[in-house]
Design an enzyme around this catalytic site. Structure first.
Site, PDB file in Angstrom:
ATOM      1  CG  HIS A  84      41.178  37.978  41.071  1.00  0.00           C
ATOM      2  ND1 HIS A  84      41.528  39.526  41.665  1.00  0.00           N
ATOM      3  CD2 HIS A  84      42.297  37.605  41.043  1.00  0.00           C
ATOM      4  CE1 HIS A  84      42.714  39.468  41.937  1.00  0.00           C
ATOM      5  NE2 HIS A  84      43.512  38.285  41.507  1.00  0.00           N
ATOM      6  CG  ASP A 133      38.698  41.042  43.663  1.00  0.00           C
ATOM      7  OD1 ASP A 133      39.104  40.297  42.848  1.00  0.00           O
ATOM      8  OD2 ASP A 133      39.117  40.930  44.942  1.00  0.00           O
ATOM      9  CD  GLU A 175      42.669  36.209  44.827  1.00  0.00           C
ATOM     10  OE1 GLU A 175      43.150  34.843  45.125  1.00  0.00           O
ATOM     11  OE2 GLU A 175      42.979  37.068  44.885  1.00  0.00           O
TER      12      GLU A 175
HETATM   13 ZN   LIG Z   1      45.139  37.822  42.383  1.00  0.00          ZN
END
Ligand SMILES: [Zn+2]
Length: 462
Positions: free
Chosen positions: A100, A102, A167
């Protein structure tokens, strides 16, 4: 692997870290432009990947890549047909590699040794928010693919990269990606996401690093406890008003921890550590089956981390009462953040909580709940493949399964795949692990290089 691959991965990661892709639960709390700039930068950093793969956006800003497999066993004329399955190593079906992009907020930016969005490379480490969690993983996956594509390599089976954008806020992009694959009839043979790592100093007395691979994760459950009272002036309080009743409920929860047991996965972990542990522990871990009860008891008392391995835990996180110093609370509320042990259920946990509180005037409301994940096998072709690839990048590491206390995006894929594993091929010592979600997050260039090697090996063997 060439050292140029490591340098390329470090350069790419430095660029990716510079975008402030901080996710937020509050609407409008994210900087859309930073997310878009991050996405716009990827094709320039990984031109080979973008030329060779189908790339689509999922649920807004998540990415799904498909690298079409070319089956090895068929005749040359069949080589142009896209493969939906591969059979190498007894695995049937495509693979999904996850990460992920973010990140959590950087906190007090002035407290960082190097600014959190600088991607500063000091010659041994690359600094910044997201270097370990989890842009580093995204960077080494794409760098490995880019290097292999430059050699004209194609995988033997379809490989997907699923990169999430929310996430850290337990968002729904990973669920959307899993649903999309399910809709297309894709049944992955292997899903690999963040989670465990190659941990130094993870186990007392064990000098070799441990490659801990998450085979399951606990459930996450928020329950609101609410009490009511007619309220009124604080000069004439009733007995057992809303706040006192709530306090009693909290104390009862505190005094009645959930039952303990040593999960099979944890017993397996102890067995694998056994031969490398100092002497008294070595003997105990070799007999883990017979010593299950005393070991479980010991785990409950060693500290918060080992205690959490043996039971469902409850933490009271927020409290709310009256708004005025001289006003009785008409309602009082607390949030219980609960991590549900593997093998238990959300419904069973709420039921037990009710019995522990034993007060019908305390209302319980499930705010949000995720069941614990199923347990992926720590044997069989997918596990063996991971073990082999870890061995290539970290020959000195002890490979062991474990149960994750936190949550990852990969739990959304357990409905379409039985072999879901949570592991980043990065060496992290205690200080590194502590820097995740804190100040001075950084990754060593050595770990980045080994990470690229891990994914290159994995993609070749798939
Ligand atoms: Zn993470």
């Amino acid at each position: 692997m060439h050292s140029t691959d490591t340098a390329a991965a470090a350069d790419a990661l430095a660029t990716l870290v510079s975008y402030r892709t901080v996710s937020s639960r509050s609407p409008g709390g994210t900087d859309e432009a930073e997310f878009e700039a991050f996405l716009a930068a990827l094709p320039g950093l990984f031109p080979g990947v973008y030329a060779a793969m189908d790339v689509e956006r999922v649920n807004g800003r998540a990415l799904l890549f498909r690298w079409a497999g070319v089956p090895r066993t068929s005749s040359p004329t069949d080589n142009t047909a896209p493969a939906t399955t591969g059979t190498a190593g007894g695995l049937e079906g495509p693979a999904v590699l996850m990460a992920h992009y973010d990140v959590v907020p950087a906190g007090d930016e002035a407290a960082w040794t190097h600014p959190p969005f600088s991607g500063h490379n000091d010659g041994t480490h690359l600094w910044g928010r997201g270097t370990l969690d989890d842009k580093g993983q995204l960077a080494v996956i794409l760098s490995a693919a880019e290097a292999l594509l430059a050699e004209g390599f194609a995988p033997a089976r379809d490989v997907y990269f699923s990169f999430g954008d929310n996430e850290e806020t337990a968002g729904d992009s990973a669920a959307a990606a899993a649903a999309l694959l399910a809709e297309r009839g894709v049944r992955p043979a292997l899903v690999l996401d963040e989670g465990g790592a190659v941990a130094g100093g993870a186990f007392p007395g064990v000098t070799r690093p441990a490659a801990v691979v998450g085979v399951a994760e606990k459930g996450i459950l928020d329950v609101e406890l609410l009490t009511r009272d007619p309220g009124g002036h604080a000069s004439t309080p009733p007995r057992m008003g809303a706040t006192a009743r709530l306090a009693r409920a909290i104390t009862r929860i505190e005094n009645h921890p959930f039952p303990q047991h040593l999960p099979d996965v944890t017993a397996e972990m102890l067995r694998r550590f056994g031969p490398h542990a100092p002497l008294p522990l070595r003997l105990a871990f070799a007999r883990v089956e017979r010593l299950r009860r005393p070991l479980t008891w010991l785990f409950g008392r060693l500290g918060g981390e080992t205690n959490a391995m043996t039971r469902t835990t409850v933490a009271i996180t927020t409290l709310r009462g009256s708004a005025g110093a001289n006003v009785l609370a008409a309602t009082a509320a607390a949030n219980a953040n609960i991590r549900v042990a593997v093998g238990e259920t959300v419904a069973g946990t709420v039921e037990r909580l009710r019995r522990i509180i034993r007060d019908p005037k305390v209302e319980l409301r499930v705010v949000e709940g995720n069941e614990p994940s199923p347990v992926s096998a720590s044997y069989g072709p997918a596990w063996e493949l991971l073990t082999e690839c870890i061995g290539t990048a970290y020959p000195e590491a002890i490979v062991t399964p474990y149960i994750m206390m936190g949550g990852t995006d990969s739990r959304r894929f357990t409905g379409i795949c039985e072999a879901v594993y949570r592991f980043a091929p990065f060496a992290m010592d205690r200080a590194d692990r502590a820097s995740i979600h804190a100040v001075d997050e950084k990754i060593s260039l050595d770990a980045l290089g080994r990470g690229v090697r891990f994914y290159e090996t994995l993609l070749r063997k798939l």
